[in-house]
Motif scaffolding. Structure first.
Motif, PDB file in Angstrom:
ATOM      1  N   VAL A 599      16.818 165.248  -5.106  1.00 27.15           N
ATOM      2  CA  VAL A 599      17.896 164.409  -4.556  1.00 27.15           C
ATOM      3  C   VAL A 599      17.804 162.998  -5.127  1.00 27.15           C
ATOM      4  O   VAL A 599      18.812 162.405  -5.543  1.00 27.15           O
ATOM      5  N   LYS A 600      16.589 162.440  -5.162  1.00 21.87           N
ATOM      6  CA  LYS A 600      16.407 161.083  -5.684  1.00 21.87           C
ATOM      7  C   LYS A 600      16.874 160.979  -7.130  1.00 21.87           C
ATOM      8  O   LYS A 600      17.595 160.042  -7.514  1.00 21.87           O
ATOM      9  N   VAL A 603      20.910 161.667  -7.504  1.00 22.73           N
ATOM     10  CA  VAL A 603      21.740 160.543  -7.043  1.00 22.73           C
ATOM     11  C   VAL A 603      21.847 159.488  -8.134  1.00 22.73           C
ATOM     12  O   VAL A 603      22.911 158.907  -8.373  1.00 22.73           O
ATOM     13  N   TYR A 606      24.080 160.962 -11.221  1.00 24.55           N
ATOM     14  CA  TYR A 606      25.523 161.044 -10.980  1.00 24.55           C
ATOM     15  C   TYR A 606      26.090 159.789 -10.317  1.00 24.55           C
ATOM     16  O   TYR A 606      27.259 159.785  -9.923  1.00 24.55           O
ATOM     17  N   ASN A 607      25.238 158.749 -10.191  1.00 22.23           N
ATOM     18  CA  ASN A 607      25.704 157.505  -9.569  1.00 22.23           C
ATOM     19  C   ASN A 607      26.376 157.810  -8.226  1.00 22.23           C
ATOM     20  O   ASN A 607      27.483 157.372  -7.944  1.00 22.23           O
ATOM     21  N   ALA A 608      25.666 158.566  -7.404  1.00 25.27           N
ATOM     22  CA  ALA A 608      26.242 159.099  -6.162  1.00 25.27           C
ATOM     23  C   ALA A 608      25.640 158.451  -4.922  1.00 25.27           C
ATOM     24  O   ALA A 608      25.331 159.128  -3.939  1.00 25.27           O
ATOM     25  N   GLU A 609      25.480 157.121  -4.969  1.00 23.21           N
ATOM     26  CA  GLU A 609      24.881 156.434  -3.820  1.00 23.21           C
ATOM     27  C   GLU A 609      25.726 156.568  -2.556  1.00 23.21           C
ATOM     28  O   GLU A 609      25.213 156.474  -1.449  1.00 23.21           O
ATOM     29  N   THR A 611      27.245 159.243  -1.591  1.00 23.42           N
ATOM     30  CA  THR A 611      27.206 160.607  -1.056  1.00 23.42           C
ATOM     31  C   THR A 611      26.238 160.668   0.121  1.00 23.42           C
ATOM     32  O   THR A 611      25.087 160.235   0.016  1.00 23.42           O
ATOM     33  N   ILE A 613      23.812 162.529   2.043  1.00 24.66           N
ATOM     34  CA  ILE A 613      22.967 163.710   1.863  1.00 24.66           C
ATOM     35  C   ILE A 613      21.986 163.790   3.027  1.00 24.66           C
ATOM     36  O   ILE A 613      21.226 162.848   3.274  1.00 24.66           O
ATOM     37  N   SER A 637      22.675 169.751  -7.572  1.00 25.78           N
ATOM     38  CA  SER A 637      23.510 168.987  -8.511  1.00 25.78           C
ATOM     39  C   SER A 637      24.961 169.447  -8.446  1.00 25.78           C
ATOM     40  O   SER A 637      25.879 168.633  -8.502  1.00 25.78           O
ATOM     41  N   ILE A 640      26.543 167.924  -5.340  1.00 30.52           N
ATOM     42  CA  ILE A 640      26.858 166.496  -5.517  1.00 30.52           C
ATOM     43  C   ILE A 640      28.050 166.324  -6.450  1.00 30.52           C
ATOM     44  O   ILE A 640      28.997 165.584  -6.160  1.00 30.52           O
TER      45      ILE A 640
END
Length: 733
Positions: A599-600, A603, A606-609, A611, A613, A637, A640
């Motif tokens: 997950v770390k 994130v 994919y620049n998914a801050e 999201t 989770i 992945s 996300i």
């Protein structure tokens, strides 16, 4: 144009608008490029030719009491915050109140001006609030629809208000109605799909209300700048967009002078319409239409809630049956006995009335099925014609003519293919469901010959009831039934793989096929890597030439990117091949740490801050740490990636355990998967139709499935288009 081809009518580019308002169209530089030819009717002091003029030249004539540059300020605000925040803008023209409605279409801004007063004496905006509580008083779906039409009629005052529901084939049925006492009821009448063709249904999804104020007024044409460009002006978002001549004639044939519709949306698809007819012209201003739209949105939400509640109940019933069959298959030595010889059988996983299991050269029947000789012929047809892993139809005789002989027990059929090579299937049957459909006129007469010998473009002049008895069809197979069968297929395959061993011909063939695929993919992938490296190297060398034009450098960058993409795909194919040849090194695994690390990293990738989770239970499992890490990397992945466009994106990871297995689920609220695509999710190189430009090769899930099977586990997916996806992975203890 007649009803045989009206589904191709370009209704979004009519080149005209309804005459109760006027239109001005500007480009992105605020220069006027089009206007309706009735402009000077509403603004007599407007210059004769405003095409090519900047909007500032005409603003004082449109909004005499407005501040300078008010239109450009409205557009700037609407671009940043959405035009729904600015619409409608209240202004006055020639001393009369008008609404200005702004929308964007391609490279243009549409400025539509409508009177700000309705023909109705009712204050629609105030009446809506009182009516909503009356609508939602009953939980019964039919009573909810009935309450809704009564409340809409009381609010907008139209002579007839109906709820018109679309069937799967596009035809519609009036399922609720409130009408003046002197009008004949249309409740229960059906209308062919050609009455509201596909492209019109798509527009109803975009524009949730649609007003036709007066069918007897001539539409106003659109004047355009004479600059050689003949591209039609797209009026999809327009409120004033003119109406199809076919539809105008259709309304005239019914005696309708004005109509108003509110779209009902279920799961992002058009469920139906609140269709309102008036027998005299009637105009509803924009604010009142927006208030009426709220009724449609709340009714849509209520419909979705009621339907989801019903689906959840059905889903739980089927899931319980599949789970029980799964336990029986793992417990019993005979899969045939497990599926057919207990209180819970194959019949419990759908609403079918009969089922047949064709397995290991035996045929086992349950419930109402065709006779033995008919089954033999049907199974032969299935072997020759059915290639899908899950196939279903509710009109079997249309596909297999001999089925007419047993339509009473098998007008509907669903087939689960266990092994096409061995001719092994599960087949479910639904009986014939006779239907008498009452049409509003004969649906098979789309056009008539007029007195001059030309084909009449109007749909029908006669709307007298015309009955049709439909035979040879069953109750359609529901989405929950299909999901249940897809899940059962996974459970049967798992049980077979656990029990059959090397004695089954299918396993031998699969093993041989896997080995051949491994050898082929390894050889091809290895041989491809060298020429790709050469392509990339030459592209890098050429890009150093300082005399190359920017366009050429851009092309070289694309070549390098393509080479990298192909190289990544080759690496994934090699991974797939290596997994097929290697055996897992099993140890006790702390899954919690693997998930947190993945997950770390993902994130950041994919620049998914943004999201959300959540990680629930993470029980330990036995397995190969490297392979298990690859499984969670692929599944998380995907969750996300495919939920990033949701608002907000949500991913949930959770593990549970019982005496037999540990089950991990990864759930997202992203794009979802079409139910027809579910059986192919784990196929090599298969990607869903709705992924768009989201990166991927179609190899990841195939690798995941192979790893899970190496660990003697099982993986399955449950998804709904537009609602998200859940992957479940079961590891044996």
């Amino acid at each position: 144009m007649d009803l045989s081809n009206c589904d191709k009518e370009p209704i979004h580019i009519p080149g005209k608008i309804q005459a109760h308002g006027f239109l001005i169209v500007m480009d992105k530089q605020f220069v006027v490029r089009f206007h309706s030819d009735n402009l000077h009717t509403f603004v007599p002091n407007m210059p004769a030719n405003i095409l090519g003029e900047h909007v500032t030249a005409i603003e004082p004539l449109i909004g005499t009491n407005e501040p300078p540059n008010f239109i450009s300020q409205l557009i700037l605000f609407g671009k940043n915050n959405g035009f729904e925040q600015t619409n409608p803008f209240n202004t006055d023209i020639q001393g009369k109140p008008f609404h200005l409605i702004i929308s964007s279409s391609a490279e243009y801004y549409l400025l539509e001006f409508e009177p700000a007063r309705s023909d109705s004496e009712t204050d629609v905006q105030r009446a809506i609030g009182r009516s909503l509580s009356e609508m939602l008083t009953d939980k019964n779906l039919q009573n909810l629809l009935k309450n809704s039409v009564m409340q809409v009629k009381s609010v907008i005052g139209y002579d007839r208000v109906m709820i018109y529901r679309f069937a799967e084939d596009g035809h519609g049925e009036v399922v609720a109605e409130a009408a003046d006492d002197d009008l004949q009821s249309w409740l229960g009448l059906h209308y062919p799909a050609s009455d509201i063709p596909q492209q019109a249904r798509e527009l109803y999804k975009r524009n949730l209300t649609r007003l036709i104020a007066n069918v007897n007024t001539e539409p106003s044409g659109i004047v355009r700048e004479d600059n050689g460009d003949v591209t039609p002006l797209d009026l999809t978002p327009s409120q004033l967009r003119a109406v199809s001549p076919i539809h105008i004639q259709y309304l005239k044939n019914m005696g309708v002078a004005s109509s108003f519709s509110i779209s009902l949306i279920y799961k992002q698809e058009l469920w139906g319409l609140i269709a309102c007819h008036n027998y005299t012209p009637r105009f509803i201003d924009y604010r009142s239409r927006e208030s009426a739209k709220l009724i449609g949105q709340i009714l849509s939400s209520a419909l979705e809630f009621r339907q989801d509640e019903e689906n959840q109940f059905i889903q739980e019933r089927y899931k319980t049956a599949v789970d029980q069959l799964s336990r029986l298959m793992l417990k019993d030595n005979e899969i045939e006995v497990a599926l057919t010889g207990n209180p819970v059988t194959l019949l419990d996983v759908t609403d079918a009335k009969g089922a047949v299991l064709v397995f290991e050269n035996n045929i086992k029947k349950l419930g109402n099925t065709p006779a033995d000789n008919q089954l033999t012929e049907l199974i032969g047809w299935i072997k020759a014609n059915i290639n899908e892993s899950v196939y279903y139809t509710h009109h079997l005789s249309a596909e297999f003519e001999q089925a007419k002989a047993f339509k009473e027990v098998a007008s509907g059929m669903m087939v689960l293919t266990i092994s096409k090579e061995l001719g092994e299937y599960v087949i479910w049957f639904k009986p014939e469901q006779l239907q008498t459909i009452v049409w509003a006129g004969n649906p098979d007469k789309p056009a008539e010959v007029s007195s001059n010998g030309m084909m009449q473009i109007s749909p029908r002049k006669s709307f007298e009831e015309w009955s049709q008895t439909v035979t040879g069809t069953s109750k359609p197979w529901g989405a929950e039934e299909v999901k249940s069968i897809v899940r059962l297929k996974s459970e049967i395959s798992y049980a077979i793989n656990q029990k059959a061993g090397a004695i089954r011909l299918l396993n031998e063939r699969l093993k041989q096929a896997y080995e051949e695929l491994d050898t082929f993919s390894f050889t091809i992938s290895h041989d491809l890597k060298n020429p790709i490296a050469v392509i990339k190297s030459y592209a890098q060398i050429l890009s150093r030439d300082k005399e190359l034009k920017p366009q050429a450098l851009k092309a070289l960058d694309r070549i390098r990117e393509g080479a990298d993409k192909m190289n990544n795909m080759i690496e994934e194919v090699l991974d797939y091949s290596r997994i097929g040849r290697s055996e897992p090194v099993t140890t006790d695994i702390d899954v919690s740490q693997i998930i947190k690390d993945q997950v770390k990293d993902l994130v950041l990738v994919y620049n998914a801050e943004n999201t959300r989770i959540t990680i629930g239970g993470t029980p330990r499992i036995q397995g190969d740490p490297v392979m298990i890490s690859q499984v969670f990397a692929n599944i998380i992945s995907n969750a996300i990636k495919y939920s990033m466009k949701s608002e907000p994106p949500v991913v949930e990871i959770n593990g549970t355990e019982n005496d037999l297995e540990v089950v991990y689920t990864v759930t997202d609220n992203g794009l979802g998967i079409d139910i027809k695509q579910l059986p192919r999710v784990f196929e090599l190189f298969h990607r869903m139709d709705n992924v768009g430009d989201i990166e991927g090769t179609g190899v990841g899930l195939a690798i995941v499935k192979r790893i899970v099977e190496k660990h003697k586990g099982k993986i399955w997916v449950d998804s709904e288009l537009g609602r998200g996806t859940t992957f479940s992975i079961a590891f044996r203890k």
